[in-house]
Each structure stands twice: as C-alpha cells, then as structure tokens.
Motif scaffolding. Sequence first.
Motif, PDB file in Angstrom:
ATOM      1  N   PHE A  57     -19.499  19.872 -10.201  1.00 15.77           N
ATOM      2  CA  PHE A  57     -18.183  19.303 -10.362  1.00 15.77           C
ATOM      3  C   PHE A  57     -18.201  17.662 -10.209  1.00 15.77           C
ATOM      4  N   THR A  58     -17.248  16.949 -10.493  1.00 15.77           N
ATOM      5  CA  THR A  58     -16.963  15.691 -10.360  1.00 15.77           C
ATOM      6  C   THR A  58     -15.651  15.275  -9.810  1.00 15.77           C
ATOM      7  N   PHE A  59     -15.451  14.028  -9.053  1.00 19.01           N
ATOM      8  CA  PHE A  59     -14.244  13.489  -8.946  1.00 19.01           C
ATOM      9  C   PHE A  59     -14.465  11.822  -8.797  1.00 19.01           C
ATOM     10  N   THR A  60     -13.802  11.354  -8.849  1.00 16.56           N
ATOM     11  CA  THR A  60     -13.655   9.706  -8.741  1.00 16.56           C
ATOM     12  C   THR A  60     -12.638   9.289  -7.944  1.00 16.56           C
ATOM     13  N   THR A  61     -13.261   8.424  -6.892  1.00 18.95           N
ATOM     14  CA  THR A  61     -12.256   7.914  -5.911  1.00 18.95           C
ATOM     15  C   THR A  61     -11.432   6.820  -6.466  1.00 18.95           C
ATOM     16  N   LEU A  62     -10.291   6.654  -5.912  1.00 26.34           N
ATOM     17  CA  LEU A  62      -9.345   5.429  -6.383  1.00 26.34           C
ATOM     18  C   LEU A  62      -9.865   4.289  -6.049  1.00 26.34           C
ATOM     19  N   ALA A  63      -9.557   2.974  -6.923  1.00 26.13           N
ATOM     20  CA  ALA A  63      -9.934   1.952  -6.488  1.00 26.13           C
ATOM     21  C   ALA A  63      -8.803   1.196  -5.439  1.00 26.13           C
ATOM     22  N   PRO A  64      -9.235   0.232  -4.397  1.00 30.25           N
ATOM     23  CA  PRO A  64      -8.369  -0.157  -3.535  1.00 30.25           C
ATOM     24  C   PRO A  64      -7.087  -0.869  -4.394  1.00 30.25           C
ATOM     25  N   ASP A  65      -5.869  -0.623  -3.746  1.00 30.53           N
ATOM     26  CA  ASP A  65      -4.705  -1.224  -4.001  1.00 30.53           C
ATOM     27  C   ASP A  65      -4.523  -2.758  -3.560  1.00 30.53           C
ATOM     28  N   THR A  66      -4.836  -3.608  -4.480  1.00 30.99           N
ATOM     29  CA  THR A  66      -4.789  -5.164  -3.990  1.00 30.99           C
ATOM     30  C   THR A  66      -3.475  -5.990  -4.655  1.00 30.99           C
ATOM     31  N   THR A  67      -2.839  -5.185  -5.306  1.00 32.45           N
ATOM     32  CA  THR A  67      -1.765  -5.870  -6.159  1.00 32.45           C
ATOM     33  C   THR A  67      -0.478  -6.107  -5.300  1.00 32.45           C
ATOM     34  N   LEU A  68      -0.066  -7.132  -5.340  1.00 34.13           N
ATOM     35  CA  LEU A  68       1.085  -7.573  -4.222  1.00 34.13           C
ATOM     36  C   LEU A  68       2.387  -7.190  -4.998  1.00 34.13           C
ATOM     37  N   PRO A  69       3.521  -6.739  -3.963  1.00 32.14           N
ATOM     38  CA  PRO A  69       4.731  -6.294  -4.697  1.00 32.14           C
ATOM     39  C   PRO A  69       5.358  -7.930  -5.195  1.00 32.14           C
ATOM     40  N   VAL A  70       6.354  -7.542  -6.178  1.00 36.29           N
ATOM     41  CA  VAL A  70       7.300  -8.672  -6.528  1.00 36.29           C
ATOM     42  C   VAL A  70       8.676  -8.513  -6.026  1.00 36.29           C
ATOM     43  N   VAL A  71       8.999  -9.668  -5.318  1.00 36.61           N
ATOM     44  CA  VAL A  71      10.604  -9.486  -4.818  1.00 36.61           C
ATOM     45  C   VAL A  71      11.327 -10.650  -5.115  1.00 36.61           C
ATOM     46  N   THR A  72      12.526 -10.609  -5.281  1.00 33.90           N
ATOM     47  CA  THR A  72      13.519 -11.774  -5.540  1.00 33.90           C
ATOM     48  C   THR A  72      14.771 -11.489  -4.746  1.00 33.90           C
ATOM     49  N   LEU A  73      15.342 -12.244  -4.395  1.00 32.66           N
ATOM     50  CA  LEU A  73      16.761 -12.100  -3.747  1.00 32.66           C
ATOM     51  C   LEU A  73      17.688 -12.355  -5.047  1.00 32.66           C
ATOM     52  N   THR A  74      18.760 -11.299  -4.954  1.00 31.57           N
ATOM     53  CA  THR A  74      19.622 -11.343  -6.045  1.00 31.57           C
ATOM     54  C   THR A  74      20.932 -11.693  -5.839  1.00 31.57           C
ATOM     55  N   ALA A  75      21.578 -11.517  -4.337  1.00 31.12           N
ATOM     56  CA  ALA A  75      22.877 -11.872  -3.945  1.00 31.12           C
ATOM     57  C   ALA A  75      22.371 -12.322  -2.071  1.00 31.12           C
ATOM     58  N   PRO A  76      22.940 -13.440  -1.790  1.00 29.10           N
ATOM     59  CA  PRO A  76      23.928 -14.273  -2.627  1.00 29.10           C
ATOM     60  C   PRO A  76      22.998 -15.091  -3.184  1.00 29.10           C
TER      61      PRO A  76
END
Length: 207
Positions: A50-69
Amino acid sequence: LRFSPEFSPFDPLKVTSHQQILPGLTANTLYHFQVRSKDAALNEAVSTDFTFTTLAPDTTLPVVTLTAPTEGSVLANNVTVSANASDNVGVAGVQFKLDDNNLGAEDTTSPYSIVWNTNLNSNGAHALTAVARDAAGNVTTSPVVNVSVNNPPTLTITVPANGAVINGNTVNVTYVTGGDLAEVNHVHFTLDANPEVMDMTLDGSYQ
C-alpha cells in the motif's frame, strides 16, 4: 499484527481492527507499507503493498484587507470594523487591531467584523489593521487604514427623572458624562429662566 517496513512490534490484541502511529515522516513524500499478521500457531500473512503520500507543508500566507471603515473616515460612537480574508486552505481567525493593540477578541467566523465603541478612545487620529492567520501558523497583516475619532462630549441627567415631582427648594441632580472630556472643565445647569449654575467638579452630581 505489525506494520512494515518500520517493523513496529506485533500488536498481541486479538481484534480485527488495529492502528499504528508513524512518527518522523517527511513532508511531501511517497511511502509504501505492508501489514503482517500472525495467528496462535505463528502462521504469518503479509498484505499487498500500500502507499500514501504525506502533505507538503503549508507556507502560503493568508490574504486580508479591511473593508470598513475606509481610509480617512471620521468616526463617532459605535462603528463596525470589517475585513475580507482568504487562504489556500482556510482562515483560522482574524484579529482586529487599533494602534497595534488588540481590538476585541479574535473573530474565527466569516464574515469577519467587530463593533468598536469609539467613546472608549481619545479623539484624534488612529490606525486600524486586521491580522489573519491560518491553521499552519501563517500570518498576514492588512494595510493600515487611518481614521479619526471625533466624539463630542455628552451629558445625560439620570436624577431627577423626567416628569418627577420635586418637594422643597433643593434639587439633587445626578448625571452621566460621555464622549471626549479632554477639553471640558465644567457643566452648566439652568432651571427655567433662572440664572445658570456651574458644576466645576464633574463628579456626576450637583445640589
């Protein structure tokens, strides 16, 4: 029962369901494994590969912006501060900040917002940001939104109540102040056409 090629010890429990923790695996890697089982007579059976593959590390940054005020807004009283946030896996939470200090608790549910009572802060310039994080610990801070707070001073008379009947010649007045009192040094009271009286103490009561 044991798992190979890690050659874990045999699990002696006579059950049909087993589990094995595999520590020290490398991210983004293909692994092969087999399961070996023995009966009481030491007859051994080996599973197919049987086989399985481990996940790659998550290095992607979130994206965030203020919408109000919005940038340059002049604010007073209660104001809703809101932000849009996204992530390749998922946003774990958004923490709003006022002048680099936490503004309320982290919001962990979209849409992300908080009510800011500007009466708790001084009049003048303030800086708002939002900090988004994901489950992997990646963090992004939004661009700064500069705003101004302008809360005029307020006064509410609590005693006597509206419509109260007063006996005698003395009126005890109790009041509550709000807003920015930085430039306030006294309170004026008038009764009908009588001359003004002043309370210089600002302690919430006058007689």
